[in-house]
Design a protein around this motif. Structure first.
Motif, short mmCIF file in Angstrom:
data_model
loop_
_atom_site.label_atom_id
_atom_site.label_comp_id
_atom_site.label_asym_id
_atom_site.label_seq_id
_atom_site.Cartn_x
_atom_site.Cartn_y
_atom_site.Cartn_z
N GLU A 116 -13.46 -11.02 -5.16
CA GLU A 116 -13.24 -11.41 -6.55
C GLU A 116 -12.02 -12.31 -6.65
OE1 GLU A 116 -12.11 -9.47 -10.92
OE2 GLU A 116 -12.58 -8.17 -9.22
N THR A 118 -8.97 -12.95 -8.24
CA THR A 118 -8.10 -12.18 -9.12
C THR A 118 -6.90 -12.98 -9.62
OG1 THR A 118 -7.05 -11.27 -7.12
CG2 THR A 118 -8.76 -9.94 -8.17
N LEU A 146 -8.04 -14.06 -3.48
CA LEU A 146 -9.31 -13.38 -3.33
C LEU A 146 -9.05 -11.93 -2.94
CD1 LEU A 146 -11.35 -16.12 -1.46
CD2 LEU A 146 -11.97 -15.11 -3.65
N THR A 171 -13.45 -22.67 -9.79
CA THR A 171 -13.69 -21.24 -9.98
C THR A 171 -12.72 -20.73 -11.03
OG1 THR A 171 -14.01 -19.12 -8.84
CG2 THR A 171 -12.10 -20.44 -8.17
N GLU A 173 -10.67 -16.88 -12.72
CA GLU A 173 -10.35 -15.47 -12.52
C GLU A 173 -11.53 -14.60 -12.97
OE1 GLU A 173 -6.62 -14.42 -14.24
OE2 GLU A 173 -5.51 -15.99 -13.19
N GLY A 174 -11.85 -13.63 -12.15
CA GLY A 174 -12.97 -12.75 -12.44
C GLY A 174 -14.26 -13.15 -11.75
N ALA A 176 -16.89 -13.91 -8.75
CA ALA A 176 -17.18 -13.31 -7.45
C ALA A 176 -17.65 -14.41 -6.51
CB ALA A 176 -18.24 -12.23 -7.58
#
Length: 231
Positions: A116, A118, A146, A171, A173-174, A176
């Motif tokens: 994920e 983060t 990650l 990408t 945050e949050g 996958a």
């Protein structure tokens, strides 16, 4: 054979590519009206631009614990370093593996491990040569953290270079990501730093060529480093 040749020469293009390839070709045509030989020079640069934005399919190794290279290029630095403060990875040094991308390398960046996202943190800065050690601290950069399923955290930092003037992080945050998933691109020469977790040693050496999503940089939890190559 014709199909194999086509797939070898013609690569998929990253979504950032068409506008630049189109602009290079348009300028080539205009220059050709001014002086025909300039068209051919511009056409060569257009082909280079196409290959700069190439986004080839990669065969990602799937064994547990593998950390793959986030970038195509050459390993330029392997040394302990404190991760950028904005990543929140602490103030203790981690082993850092830097991969330098020349203007001839594919610049699509890929996730080194599954996990994920983060943290995503952008920081403006200078545009020193990405080959320099101090580029990690002083250049414009964008970092992601990650976090794997077992809680292991790994940092990856996109660093702008002397020519690179645009870091794109695709990408959030949050999100996958799977190992080898695309997460960004840097335009025109740059570098990626990977900050390995404690107890993980690099399996590559300085000067080694890496392929994003394929070359194994390390194995999580394996502290056995590869022997240093001697000239």
């Amino acid at each position: 054979m014709a199909v194999d040749l086509k797939s070898t020469v013609i690569k998929p293009l990253h979504k950032e590519g068409p506008k630049f390839v189109g602009a290079f070709f348009a300028v080539s045509v205009i220059l050709g009206f001014l002086w025909p030989p300039l068209f051919w020079g511009g056409l060569i640069l257009t082909v280079w631009c196409y290959y700069f934005f190439r986004d080839p399919v990669r065969t990602v190794p799937m064994a547990d614990g593998l950390v793959v290279s986030p970038a195509d290029g050459e390993v330029s630095l392997i040394e302990p370093a404190v991760p950028p403060a904005e990543l929140g990875l602490g103030d203790e040094p981690r082993m850092r593996v830097s991969v330098f991308m020349s203007v001839f390398d594919c610049h699509v960046n890929r996730a080194p491990v599954p996990g994920e996202v983060t943290k995503v943190a952008y920081r403006p800065g200078k545009f020193l040569s990405a080959e320099l050690d101090k580029a990690s601290d002083e250049n414009e950069r964008n970092g992601i953290v990650l976090t794997t399923a077992d809680g292991t955290r790994l940092g990856v930092v996109q660093i702008a270079g002397l020519v690179a003037r645009r870091i794109l992080c695709e990408t959030r945050e949050g999100a996958a990501l799977e190992r080898g998933d695309r997460f960004g691109i840097i335009r025109f020469g740059s570098r990626l730093d990977t900050y390995l977790p404690d107890g993980t040693a690099p399996k590559v050496d300085i000067g080694q060529r890496c392929i994003a999503g394929e070359t194994v940089l390390a194995v999580l939890g394996d502290a056995t480093a590869v022997p240093t190559r001697r000239e």
